[in-house]
Scaffold this active site. Structure first.
Site, PDB file in Angstrom:
ATOM      1  N   HIS A 140      -2.258  -2.860  -6.712  1.00 49.39           N
ATOM      2  CA  HIS A 140      -2.782  -2.466  -5.402  1.00 49.39           C
ATOM      3  C   HIS A 140      -4.297  -2.609  -5.397  1.00 49.39           C
ATOM      4  O   HIS A 140      -5.006  -1.805  -6.000  1.00 49.39           O
ATOM      5  CB  HIS A 140      -2.347  -1.022  -5.096  1.00 49.39           C
TER       6      HIS A 140
ATOM      7  N   SER B 298       0.817  -1.215   0.000  1.00 48.33           N
ATOM      8  CA  SER B 298       0.000   0.000   0.000  1.00 48.33           C
ATOM      9  C   SER B 298       0.847   1.258   0.000  1.00 48.33           C
ATOM     10  O   SER B 298       0.320   2.349  -0.179  1.00 48.33           O
ATOM     11  CB  SER B 298      -0.947  -0.008   1.194  1.00 48.33           C
TER      12      SER B 298
ATOM     13  N   GLU C  99      -5.182  -0.304  -8.505  1.00 46.27           N
ATOM     14  CA  GLU C  99      -4.238   0.767  -8.805  1.00 46.27           C
ATOM     15  C   GLU C  99      -2.992   0.065  -9.366  1.00 46.27           C
ATOM     16  O   GLU C  99      -2.358  -0.731  -8.662  1.00 46.27           O
ATOM     17  CB  GLU C  99      -3.927   1.502  -7.488  1.00 46.27           C
TER      18      GLU C  99
ATOM     19  N   ASN D 101      -3.587   6.227  -1.468  1.00 44.87           N
ATOM     20  CA  ASN D 101      -3.254   6.568  -0.089  1.00 44.87           C
ATOM     21  C   ASN D 101      -2.707   7.983   0.072  1.00 44.87           C
ATOM     22  O   ASN D 101      -2.764   8.545   1.157  1.00 44.87           O
ATOM     23  CB  ASN D 101      -2.293   5.533   0.486  1.00 44.87           C
TER      24      ASN D 101
HETATM   25  N1  CAA Z   1     -16.368 -10.493   0.344  1.00 45.50           N
HETATM   26  C1  CAA Z   1     -17.372 -10.596  -0.523  1.00 45.50           C
HETATM   27  N2  CAA Z   1     -18.425  -9.728  -0.549  1.00 45.50           N
HETATM   28  C2  CAA Z   1     -18.453  -8.766   0.404  1.00 45.50           C
HETATM   29  C3  CAA Z   1     -17.454  -8.621   1.376  1.00 45.50           C
HETATM   30  C4  CAA Z   1     -16.365  -9.540   1.316  1.00 45.50           C
HETATM   31  N3  CAA Z   1     -15.349  -9.471   2.184  1.00 45.50           N
HETATM   32  N4  CAA Z   1     -17.763  -7.558   2.179  1.00 45.50           N
HETATM   33  C5  CAA Z   1     -18.917  -7.069   1.727  1.00 45.50           C
HETATM   34  N5  CAA Z   1     -19.337  -7.787   0.657  1.00 45.50           N
HETATM   35  C6  CAA Z   1     -20.481  -7.504  -0.201  1.00 45.50           C
HETATM   36  C7  CAA Z   1     -21.810  -7.802   0.421  1.00 45.50           C
HETATM   37  O1  CAA Z   1     -22.191  -9.140   0.192  1.00 45.50           O
HETATM   38  C8  CAA Z   1     -22.709  -6.822  -0.318  1.00 45.50           C
HETATM   39  O2  CAA Z   1     -23.038  -7.337  -1.618  1.00 45.50           O
HETATM   40  P1  CAA Z   1     -24.282  -6.756  -2.514  1.00 45.50           P
HETATM   41  O3  CAA Z   1     -23.878  -5.382  -2.968  1.00 45.50           O
HETATM   42  O4  CAA Z   1     -24.376  -7.725  -3.656  1.00 45.50           O
HETATM   43  O5  CAA Z   1     -25.464  -6.757  -1.607  1.00 45.50           O
HETATM   44  C9  CAA Z   1     -21.835  -5.606  -0.502  1.00 45.50           C
HETATM   45  O6  CAA Z   1     -20.494  -6.082  -0.401  1.00 45.50           O
HETATM   46  C10 CAA Z   1     -22.073  -4.573   0.563  1.00 45.50           C
HETATM   47  O7  CAA Z   1     -21.873  -5.190   1.847  1.00 45.50           O
HETATM   48  P2  CAA Z   1     -22.839  -5.025   3.111  1.00 45.50           P
HETATM   49  O8  CAA Z   1     -24.249  -4.799   2.657  1.00 45.50           O
HETATM   50  O9  CAA Z   1     -22.551  -6.130   4.061  1.00 45.50           O
HETATM   51  O10 CAA Z   1     -22.277  -3.763   3.853  1.00 45.50           O
HETATM   52  P3  CAA Z   1     -22.143  -2.279   3.405  1.00 45.50           P
HETATM   53  O11 CAA Z   1     -23.188  -1.875   2.431  1.00 45.50           O
HETATM   54  O12 CAA Z   1     -21.992  -1.551   4.680  1.00 45.50           O
HETATM   55  O13 CAA Z   1     -20.754  -2.247   2.595  1.00 45.50           O
HETATM   56  C11 CAA Z   1     -18.418  -2.066   2.414  1.00 45.50           C
HETATM   57  C12 CAA Z   1     -19.567  -2.697   3.190  1.00 45.50           C
HETATM   58  C13 CAA Z   1     -18.376  -2.605   1.001  1.00 45.50           C
HETATM   59  C14 CAA Z   1     -17.141  -2.458   3.148  1.00 45.50           C
HETATM   60  C15 CAA Z   1     -18.637  -0.501   2.390  1.00 45.50           C
HETATM   61  O14 CAA Z   1     -18.843  -0.018   3.678  1.00 45.50           O
HETATM   62  C16 CAA Z   1     -17.484   0.254   1.787  1.00 45.50           C
HETATM   63  O15 CAA Z   1     -17.360   0.344   0.572  1.00 45.50           O
HETATM   64  N6  CAA Z   1     -16.621   0.845   2.643  1.00 45.50           N
HETATM   65  C17 CAA Z   1     -15.446   1.570   2.211  1.00 45.50           C
HETATM   66  C18 CAA Z   1     -14.348   0.606   1.901  1.00 45.50           C
HETATM   67  C19 CAA Z   1     -13.094   1.298   1.467  1.00 45.50           C
HETATM   68  O16 CAA Z   1     -12.956   2.509   1.450  1.00 45.50           O
HETATM   69  N7  CAA Z   1     -12.106   0.479   1.111  1.00 45.50           N
HETATM   70  C20 CAA Z   1     -10.817   0.959   0.749  1.00 45.50           C
HETATM   71  C21 CAA Z   1      -9.943   0.918   1.958  1.00 45.50           C
HETATM   72  S1  CAA Z   1      -8.351   1.534   1.607  1.00 45.50           S
HETATM   73  C22 CAA Z   1      -7.522   0.235   0.978  1.00 45.50           C
HETATM   74  O17 CAA Z   1      -7.981  -0.877   0.900  1.00 45.50           O
HETATM   75  C23 CAA Z   1      -6.179   0.516   0.460  1.00 45.50           C
HETATM   76  C24 CAA Z   1      -5.071   0.656   1.389  1.00 45.50           C
HETATM   77  O18 CAA Z   1      -3.953   0.593   0.920  1.00 45.50           O
HETATM   78  C25 CAA Z   1      -5.216   0.909   2.847  1.00 45.50           C
END
Ligand code: CAA
Length: 283
Positions: free
Chosen positions: A140, A120, A152, A190
Site C-alpha cells: 500500500h 487501500s 504499508e 486508513n
Molecule cells: N511527483 C513527484 N514529486 C512530487 C509530486 C509528484 N506527484 N508532488 C509533489 N512532489 C514533490 C515536489 O517536487 C516537492 O519536492 P522537493 O521537496 O524536492 O521540493 C515536494 O514534493 C513538495 O511539493 P510542493 O512543494 O509542490 O508542495 P507541498 O510542499 O505543498 O507538498 C504534498 C505537497 C507532498 C502533497 C504535501 O502537501 C503532503 O505531504 N500532503 C499530505 C499527503 C498525504 O497525506 N498523503 C497520503 C494520502 S492517504 C493515501 O495515499 C492512502 C490511501 O489509501 C487513501
C-alpha cells in the site's frame, strides 16, 4: 527472490506513481492499461512528475529519460510476459473486479510470481484466497507515490515469511520505508486517517468551525502538511467514503459510521480535486 521485472496493472493516480518509482530505481516495468489512450494519460502524468523532479534537481534529465525507457506500454493483461516476478494491482477499488483480475492472473503467470495489491481497504486475505495465498501481499503506497516514504506491507492470513521478506527488501530498493501490518479493516493507515477526516466532516456539518478553520487547526496546531478537508479533496471523497464503509462494516462498530455530509457530497458528485469541487473549488 531477486526481482527485476515487474508489472503494474492500472495507470491511474496510484498506478502511474508506482510505475514511476519502480522505473526510476532501475526496474523494467510493464505498465498495463485497458487502452492506448489511458496509457498516454498515465505516461504524460509520469513525464510531468519526472520533469518536476528534474526542475527541483532531485534527478537529472538523463535519469528522467532512462526512467521513461524502462516503462513498457502494455495494453491488456494478456500482453504481460509470464515471467515477470512481481505484479502490483492498482485498478479501481472494486472487490469483484480485483477478484476477477487475480483469478485470470493465477491461470496465466508463472507459479513463483508474487502478486501484490495496492488496495487501500479491501481485505488482502480475501483477494489472496482466489489465487496464491502464500505469494500474495498488500503493498500500500501513499499518494503522491514519488514523494511519500511509506509502503504499508500487509500480510494476508497465509502470506509466507519469504514473500514478506522479499517485499520488505524490495521496498528499501525503491528508497521507501516498509512497515509491517496485519490484515484488518483499513490496515493502520486508513484505520487512523479516515476516522480523523470523517470527524473533520462531522465538525463542519455541525457548524463547529468553517472548513478553513478546521484545516488551519490541524495544519498550524499539529503540523499536518494539509488540513483534513483539503486532504479529503486530494484523496477523493468517494474513496474516503468507501474506506469508511469498509471499516464500519468490518468492525460493526458505530464509531466508524460515515458522516452524512460526506455521503451527501459523494451523492452530489462533489468528489474533490478530480471533479473540480469538493470542500473547496479547483480550477
Ligand atoms: N511527483 C513527484 N514529486 C512530487 C509530486 C509528484 N506527484 N508532488 C509533489 N512532489 C514533490 C515536489 O517536487 C516537492 O519536492 P522537493 O521537496 O524536492 O521540493 C515536494 O514534493 C513538495 O511539493 P510542493 O512543494 O509542490 O508542495 P507541498 O510542499 O505543498 O507538498 C504534498 C505537497 C507532498 C502533497 C504535501 O502537501 C503532503 O505531504 N500532503 C499530505 C499527503 C498525504 O497525506 N498523503 C497520503 C494520502 S492517504 C493515501 O495515499 C492512502 C490511501 O489509501 C487513501
Amino acid at each position: 527472490m531477486d526481482i527485476k521485472k515487474v508489472a503494474v496493472i492500472g495507470g491511474g493516480t496510484m498506478g502511474n506513481g508506482i510505475a514511476h518509482v519502480f522505473a526510476l530505481h532501475g526496474f523494467d516495468v510493464y505498465l498495463t492499461e485497458t487502452s492506448e489512450a489511458l496509457l498516454d494519460k498515465a505516461i504524460n502524468t509520469i513525464t510531468s512528475n519526472l520533469d518536476r523532479q528534474v526542475k527541483k534537481q532531485n534527478i537529472t534529465e538523463d535519469q528522467k529519460n532512462e526512467t521513461l525507457k524502462r516503462i513498457i506500454r502494455t495494453v491488456g493483461i494478456e500482453k504481460i510476459p509470464v515471467d515477470v516476478q512481481l505484479i502490483i494491482e492498482a485498478i479501481y477499488e472494486n472487490k469483484e473486479a480485483k477478484l476477477a483480475l487475480f483469478k485470470k492472473l493465477e491461470d496465466r503467470m508463472n507459479v513463483n510470481c508474487i502478486f501484490a495489491s495496492n488496495t487501500s481497504s479491501i481485505s488482502i486475505t480475501e483477494l489472496s484466497a482466489v489465487c496464491r495465498p502464500d505469494k500474495f501481499i498488500g503493498m500500500h503506497f501513499m499518494n503522491p507515490v514519488p514523494v511519500m516514504k511509506l509502503v504499508e506491507v500487509i500480510r494476508a492470513y497465509s502470506t509466507s515469511d519469504e514473500t514478506y521478506n522479499t517485499i520488505k527488501e524490495l521496498s528499501y530498493k525503491l528508497d521507501k520505508e516498509p512497515v509491517e501490518v496485519f490484515d484488518y479493516p483499513g490496515f493502520i493507515s486508513n484505520r487512523i486517517l479516515m476516522p480523523m477526516i470523517n470527524e473533520a466532516v462531522f465538525a463542519l456539518m455541525e457548524g463547529v468551525a468553517s472548513k478553513e478553520a478546521i484545516d488551519s487547526v490541524m495544519k498550524l496546531g499539529m503540523a499536518h502538511p494539509m488540513g483534513p478537508l483539503t486532504l479529503a479533496d486530494f484523496i477523493g471523497l468517494d474513496v474516503c467514503l468507501a474506506i469508511m464503509n469498509v471499516i464500519f462494516e468490518g468492525y460493526n462498530d458505530s464509531k466508524y459510521r460515515p458522516c452524512p455530509l460526506l455521503k451527501k457530497m459523494v451523492a452530489a458528485n462533489k468528489l474533490g480535486r478530480k471533479t473540480g469541487e469538493g470542500f473547496y473549488k479547483y480550477s
